[in-house]
Structure formats: structure tokens, C-alpha cells
Write a protein that holds these residues in place. Sequence first.
Motif, short mmCIF file in Angstrom:
data_model
loop_
_atom_site.label_atom_id
_atom_site.label_comp_id
_atom_site.label_asym_id
_atom_site.label_seq_id
_atom_site.Cartn_x
_atom_site.Cartn_y
_atom_site.Cartn_z
N HIS A 1 0.84 -1.20 0.00
CA HIS A 1 0.00 0.00 0.00
C HIS A 1 0.87 1.25 0.00
O HIS A 1 0.53 2.27 -0.62
CB HIS A 1 -0.93 -0.01 1.21
CG HIS A 1 -1.98 -1.08 1.15
ND1 HIS A 1 -2.91 -1.28 2.15
CD2 HIS A 1 -2.24 -2.02 0.20
CE1 HIS A 1 -3.70 -2.29 1.81
NE2 HIS A 1 -3.30 -2.75 0.64
N LEU A 2 2.00 1.17 0.68
CA LEU A 2 2.93 2.30 0.67
C LEU A 2 3.51 2.50 -0.73
O LEU A 2 3.71 3.64 -1.17
CB LEU A 2 4.06 2.07 1.68
CG LEU A 2 3.65 1.98 3.15
CD1 LEU A 2 4.88 1.73 4.03
CD2 LEU A 2 2.94 3.25 3.60
N ARG A 3 3.78 1.40 -1.41
CA ARG A 3 4.30 1.50 -2.78
C ARG A 3 3.24 2.08 -3.72
O ARG A 3 3.55 2.87 -4.62
CB ARG A 3 4.75 0.13 -3.27
CG ARG A 3 6.02 -0.36 -2.55
CD ARG A 3 6.44 -1.72 -3.04
NE ARG A 3 7.73 -2.11 -2.47
CZ ARG A 3 7.98 -3.29 -1.94
NH1 ARG A 3 7.03 -4.21 -1.86
NH2 ARG A 3 9.18 -3.56 -1.46
N TYR A 4 1.98 1.71 -3.50
CA TYR A 4 0.91 2.28 -4.32
C TYR A 4 0.79 3.78 -4.07
O TYR A 4 0.61 4.57 -5.00
CB TYR A 4 -0.43 1.58 -4.02
CG TYR A 4 -0.45 0.09 -4.25
CD1 TYR A 4 0.45 -0.51 -5.14
CD2 TYR A 4 -1.36 -0.73 -3.58
CE1 TYR A 4 0.42 -1.89 -5.34
CE2 TYR A 4 -1.38 -2.10 -3.77
CZ TYR A 4 -0.48 -2.67 -4.65
OH TYR A 4 -0.51 -4.03 -4.84
N PHE A 5 0.88 4.14 -2.80
CA PHE A 5 0.83 5.56 -2.43
C PHE A 5 1.96 6.33 -3.12
O PHE A 5 1.75 7.40 -3.68
CB PHE A 5 0.94 5.72 -0.91
CG PHE A 5 1.27 7.11 -0.45
CD1 PHE A 5 0.31 8.12 -0.48
CD2 PHE A 5 2.55 7.43 0.00
CE1 PHE A 5 0.62 9.41 -0.06
CE2 PHE A 5 2.86 8.71 0.43
CZ PHE A 5 1.90 9.71 0.38
#
Length: 289
Positions: A5-9
Amino acid sequence: MNINHLRYFEEVCRQGSITKASEACHISQPSITAAINGLETELGYKLFSRVNNRLRLTHEGEAFQTLTNQFLKEFASYYEKACDLSKGRKAVLRLGVPSVMGTFFFRKIIPDFNEKHPNIELEIFEIATIDGIRMLGNAELDLLLGIKNETCYNNCDSKEIFATELQLAVNKDHPLASQKKIAAQMLSGLPLVIISKGSYHYKSIRSTFSDIDLNIIMNSSQLSTIRYMIRDNNSATIIYKDIFADDPDICCVPLERPMPAHVHVFWQKNTYLSAAMKSFISYITQLDF
């Protein structure tokens, strides 16, 4: 908090769009949206606001982006260190190479590198130097082959592979092929096919000949297209002298205004150099170009 999710952000920040981020991450838009919503719920504040149909980071979002970038870089370093504990593991090395140099480098380093380092798999991306430097900073590449100029790449370290220069490449039967040096005024009106805009190559040519009316009839990053245009005597190009060194139909002539180029291997500054990265850097900097 899910690291994906951090990578998507991070990708949404980079793209400024859920749609573009989903394409870059190869995941559905609803999944990206759910990941961002989940982060906002967990953190207790909004990460983005929408301005003119484009996402903009909130004040808290900007601060969170800084923390996230730092964490993901540290995690990438941690991951490489953890993997290096196993001496026999198969390592994947993400290598960026400018398209115009691709064929030249590939015949030098492949398959020889694969034969000498069977446990290292090269995942190669065709990318311009300028874009590649950005990708190194975002931990999207491990290493980059490219040109280093007077510009200081503050987020990168590098080591020189070899030095070359840009020259005018023309058909062997072209009138300019017999010249010892090409004066700037000789380029005025000459049909040219030049590497695509946004590359170091293009910017360097434009800067060096800013006072000349260059007749650029085509921009292309495909070496085969450039080669065809020159062989058919439809145009000339300004390119690294090594690229067409083995082509009997193309002649490279030095420029009166020298355009030196120093080819380096780049990596992100203050990052952990994995065993695979060290092996490749050692290998390519010892090759005889």
C-alpha cells in the motif's frame, strides 16, 4: 500498514493520478483507491485533495510522502542485505540502459556476463539517462548506464566505464563524409534524425548548436530507424562515434565543436551495494571498450 500500500501511495504521488498509478503498478484502480483509503483511515488524516481533477498531496500527505520514500529506500537496502546472506541465491539486477546504447552494450556484456555470473539475472530497461537518474532515486532501478556531464547528480554515485564523443554520422557517399571536421555552419539545413526529446543526447545537441538552425526531420530512439535513414542517404545524425564503428556504409566525422561524453555506471547514493551490484560494477568497469 501494508508495504504494498505504501508503494501504491508512492506511485500515486509520482503519477498524480489513480489511473496512471494503477497502470504502472499493474493493479486495478479500485485496489489502488482502497489502499489509499485504508492508509487514510489508519493514519487519521487525508493524504490527497483533488484540484482541477488532479490529485494533490495535503500538508500531512507531503510529510508522509517524505517518511514513506525514506522507509522504502531503507527497506530495499534491508532486503538486499538479507538476500545476500545466502551466497547461492539467484539475484535479479534491474539495469537501465539508454536505447541508443543498448545494442552497443549488449553485444559487449551479453552473454559474457551471464556466463561468468550465472546466479545474476539482468532485467534490462531501455531508459534515457535523465529519466534513469530519477528512477534510481525512486529505487526503481539498481544500476544505470548513462552519460555523466557537468551536471551534478546529487542523489547518485558513479564510476566511469569509458570516454567517447558525439560525431556526425552520414552515408559513406555523402559529401560531408570526406571532411576532416564538421564546422557548425555545415549542419545548417542538413536533414537530421536525432534521439528523442527529453534525453541527455538531445539536450546536449540543442545546447551545443543553439545558434544553428538545425533541420531535425525526425526524433527516434530506435537505432535501426536511424541506421536506415542514414544508409538510404535521407538524413544524417549526431551520435556516439562507437555506435556505427562496424558499419561499412556509415562514416562518422568529428565535430569542430567537440562533444565529449563520459559513460558511467550509476547507483543511488548512500545505498547498500548488494553482491550482485558489486559484481556488475566490477565487471563492466574492467571491460575494454
